[in-house]
Write a protein that holds these residues in place. Structure first.
Motif, PDB file in Angstrom:
ATOM      1  N   HIS A  20     -13.536  -7.967  -4.667  1.00  0.00           N
ATOM      2  CA  HIS A  20     -14.042  -8.116  -6.111  1.00  0.00           C
ATOM      3  C   HIS A  20     -13.496  -7.135  -6.927  1.00  0.00           C
ATOM      4  O   HIS A  20     -14.297  -6.472  -7.934  1.00  0.00           O
ATOM      5  N   SER A  21     -12.432  -6.198  -6.746  1.00  0.00           N
ATOM      6  CA  SER A  21     -12.017  -4.942  -7.494  1.00  0.00           C
ATOM      7  C   SER A  21     -10.772  -5.509  -8.450  1.00  0.00           C
ATOM      8  O   SER A  21     -10.137  -6.241  -8.038  1.00  0.00           O
ATOM      9  N   GLN A  22     -10.703  -4.389  -9.098  1.00  0.00           N
ATOM     10  CA  GLN A  22      -9.439  -4.383 -10.091  1.00  0.00           C
ATOM     11  C   GLN A  22      -8.540  -3.424  -9.615  1.00  0.00           C
ATOM     12  O   GLN A  22      -7.387  -3.490 -10.282  1.00  0.00           O
ATOM     13  N   ASP A  23      -8.995  -2.559  -8.778  1.00  0.00           N
ATOM     14  CA  ASP A  23      -8.219  -1.312  -8.476  1.00  0.00           C
ATOM     15  C   ASP A  23      -8.075  -1.195  -7.130  1.00  0.00           C
ATOM     16  O   ASP A  23      -8.793  -1.523  -6.141  1.00  0.00           O
ATOM     17  N   LEU A  24      -6.497  -0.966  -6.732  1.00  0.00           N
ATOM     18  CA  LEU A  24      -6.180  -1.133  -5.246  1.00  0.00           C
ATOM     19  C   LEU A  24      -7.190  -0.029  -4.425  1.00  0.00           C
ATOM     20  O   LEU A  24      -7.447  -0.102  -3.356  1.00  0.00           O
ATOM     21  N   ASP A  25      -6.805   1.298  -5.092  1.00  0.00           N
ATOM     22  CA  ASP A  25      -7.408   2.365  -4.298  1.00  0.00           C
ATOM     23  C   ASP A  25      -8.913   2.090  -4.156  1.00  0.00           C
ATOM     24  O   ASP A  25      -9.440   2.366  -3.227  1.00  0.00           O
ATOM     25  N   GLU A  26      -9.715   1.828  -5.151  1.00  0.00           N
ATOM     26  CA  GLU A  26     -11.067   1.463  -5.037  1.00  0.00           C
ATOM     27  C   GLU A  26     -11.246   0.463  -3.834  1.00  0.00           C
ATOM     28  O   GLU A  26     -12.134   0.522  -3.003  1.00  0.00           O
ATOM     29  N   ALA A  27     -10.591  -0.724  -4.016  1.00  0.00           N
ATOM     30  CA  ALA A  27     -10.560  -1.810  -2.930  1.00  0.00           C
ATOM     31  C   ALA A  27     -10.393  -1.425  -1.467  1.00  0.00           C
ATOM     32  O   ALA A  27     -11.143  -1.551  -0.667  1.00  0.00           O
ATOM     33  N   LEU A  28      -9.343  -0.328  -1.393  1.00  0.00           N
ATOM     34  CA  LEU A  28      -9.295   0.291   0.073  1.00  0.00           C
ATOM     35  C   LEU A  28     -10.223   1.260   0.310  1.00  0.00           C
ATOM     36  O   LEU A  28     -10.663   1.019   1.566  1.00  0.00           O
ATOM     37  N   HIS A  29     -10.641   1.776  -0.441  1.00  0.00           N
ATOM     38  CA  HIS A  29     -11.932   2.711  -0.206  1.00  0.00           C
ATOM     39  C   HIS A  29     -13.186   2.191   0.285  1.00  0.00           C
ATOM     40  O   HIS A  29     -13.647   2.252   1.353  1.00  0.00           O
ATOM     41  N   LYS A  30     -13.357   0.766  -0.397  1.00  0.00           N
ATOM     42  CA  LYS A  30     -14.478  -0.024  -0.203  1.00  0.00           C
ATOM     43  C   LYS A  30     -14.352  -0.631   1.331  1.00  0.00           C
ATOM     44  O   LYS A  30     -15.279  -0.655   2.129  1.00  0.00           O
ATOM     45  N   VAL A  31     -13.031  -1.264   1.499  1.00  0.00           N
ATOM     46  CA  VAL A  31     -12.834  -1.938   2.877  1.00  0.00           C
ATOM     47  C   VAL A  31     -12.969  -0.571   4.013  1.00  0.00           C
ATOM     48  O   VAL A  31     -13.567  -1.027   4.826  1.00  0.00           O
TER      49      VAL A  31
END
Length: 98
Positions: A20-31
């Motif tokens: 549920h992110s808008q940013d790939l870097d943030e999404a990858l960090h979360k995963v």
């Protein structure tokens, strides 16, 4: 080191939707953070099962079974040592990841 990461559009879309992110870097960090947490929980659970089975922690296991060369004890020692080593590795990564 600087790594250039290339993702396919499908993987990028999945990352964004799954987190549920808008940013790939943030999404990858979360995963990756979630993966480390899951891995640590799984390792801790396996270690806890061994502690329950044998009645003590790994360091005590080595001391109390040092003269027992049975297959079960040797196998358990190496498996338990691997679990403890892996847990330390993932804990260090998780601490750096915060």
């Amino acid at each position: 080191y600087i790594y250039m990461l290339t993702l396919s559009p499908q993987v990028g879309e999945l990352l964004l939707k799954a987190t549920h992110s808008q940013d790939l870097d943030e999404a990858l960090h979360k995963v990756l953070r979630d993966y480390l947490d899951l891995k640590l929980r799984a390792l801790s659970s396996e270690i806890h099962q061994l502690e329950e089975k044998w009645g003590f922690a790994f360091t005590e296991f080595g001391e109390k079974t040092k003269d027992d060369y049975s297959y079960e004890v040797e196998k358990t020692f190496w498996e338990w040592e691997q679990l403890e080593t892996s847990k330390s590795h993932y804990q260090a990564l998780r601490e750096r990841w915060n």
